[in-house]
Design an enzyme around this catalytic site. Structure first.
Site, mmCIF file in Angstrom:
data_model
loop_
_atom_site.group_PDB
_atom_site.id
_atom_site.type_symbol
_atom_site.label_atom_id
_atom_site.label_comp_id
_atom_site.label_asym_id
_atom_site.label_seq_id
_atom_site.Cartn_x
_atom_site.Cartn_y
_atom_site.Cartn_z
ATOM 1 N N ASP A 152 0.846 -1.187 0.000
ATOM 2 C CA ASP A 152 0.000 0.000 0.000
ATOM 3 C C ASP A 152 0.881 1.236 0.000
ATOM 4 O OD1 ASP A 152 -1.871 1.999 0.403
ATOM 5 O OD2 ASP A 152 -2.873 0.987 2.071
ATOM 6 N N LYS B 240 -4.041 11.345 -11.258
ATOM 7 C CA LYS B 240 -5.463 11.269 -11.574
ATOM 8 C C LYS B 240 -6.267 12.040 -10.527
ATOM 9 C CE LYS B 240 -7.276 7.322 -12.811
ATOM 10 N NZ LYS B 240 -7.770 5.916 -12.697
#
EC number: 2.1.1.166
Length: 223
Positions: free
Chosen positions: A109, A173
């Site tokens: 992660d 993004k």
């Protein structure tokens, strides 16, 4: 860049499928970028988003060290390897990603406290470009989804400010409306140019945009 357009295909049977999954499959079958990705051996249609962003902004020109945040399934790193085959590339994703020749992949992660240092160690020096196609899992509540995605963008920016060499670039993004005012102000303090872009490969009904920050000014991030 446009993809080849062949005859439309229909899903032959919707047995045991929900209406939404049938619509998704129908869209995939008739998506020219999906067909083009398959023909050109890219792992996802998302590869064309980076190709189009690079054509417009020259992101990969002269880049020799690149970090790919949210690498799975690997389409963006495939583009990097094809356009700058000698570049040093490191990617990270919580999801498993099949190996890509010349790319070091960390399965963890990015929000883990140890991730930034592990990425820096894997790259072995400053980066020219930090790419982030990370997206938070949506919960269907627009404000919550926006906050979660902006949290990833902000974390990506903090990391970029630590690893980029002067003149480097950061691409991330964001959702419809782009980065919020505070984030844009932060980006403008750290980069000479900041622009929003929606590459043609992004579906028209998608809420995604990309923020493209170029010309990293160097130094520690603002307090």
């Amino acid at each position: 860049m446009t993809g080849p357009r062949g005859p439309r295909q229909r899903v032959r049977t919707a047995r045991n499928r929900t209406a939404s999954s049938t619509r998704w499959l129908q869209r995939q079958l008739n998506d020219p970028y999906v067909r083009k990705a398959k023909a050109e051996n890219y792992r996802s249609r998302a590869a064309y988003k980076l190709l189009e962003l690079d054509d417009r902004f020259g992101l990969l020109k002269g880049a020799t060290a690149i970090v790919d945040l949210g690498i799975a399934p690997g389409g963006w790193s495939q583009v990097v390897r094809r356009r700058v085959p000698k570049a040093n590339v490191v990617g990270i994703d919580l999801l498993p990603t099949d190996p890509i020749d010349g790319v070091e992949i960390l399965q963890m992660d990015f929000m883990d406290d140890s991730a930034p240092e592990k990425l820096k160690a894997a790259l072995g020096g400053p980066a020219d470009l930090v790419l982030s196609d990370m997206a938070a899992n949506t919960v269907g509540h627009p404000q919550t989804d926006h906050l979660r995605t902006m949290g990833l963008v902000e974390a990506g920016l903090m990391f970029a400010a630590e690893i980029l060499r002067p003149g480097g670039a950061f691409v991330a993004k964001v959702l419809a409306g782009g980065a919020d005012n505070d984030l844009v102000a932060d980006l403008k303090r750290q980069f000479t140019t900041v622009k929003h872009a929606k590459p043609p490969a992004s579906r028209k009904d998608s809420s995604e945009w990309y923020v493209v920050a170029q010309g990293f000014k160097g130094g520690p991030p603002p307090a």
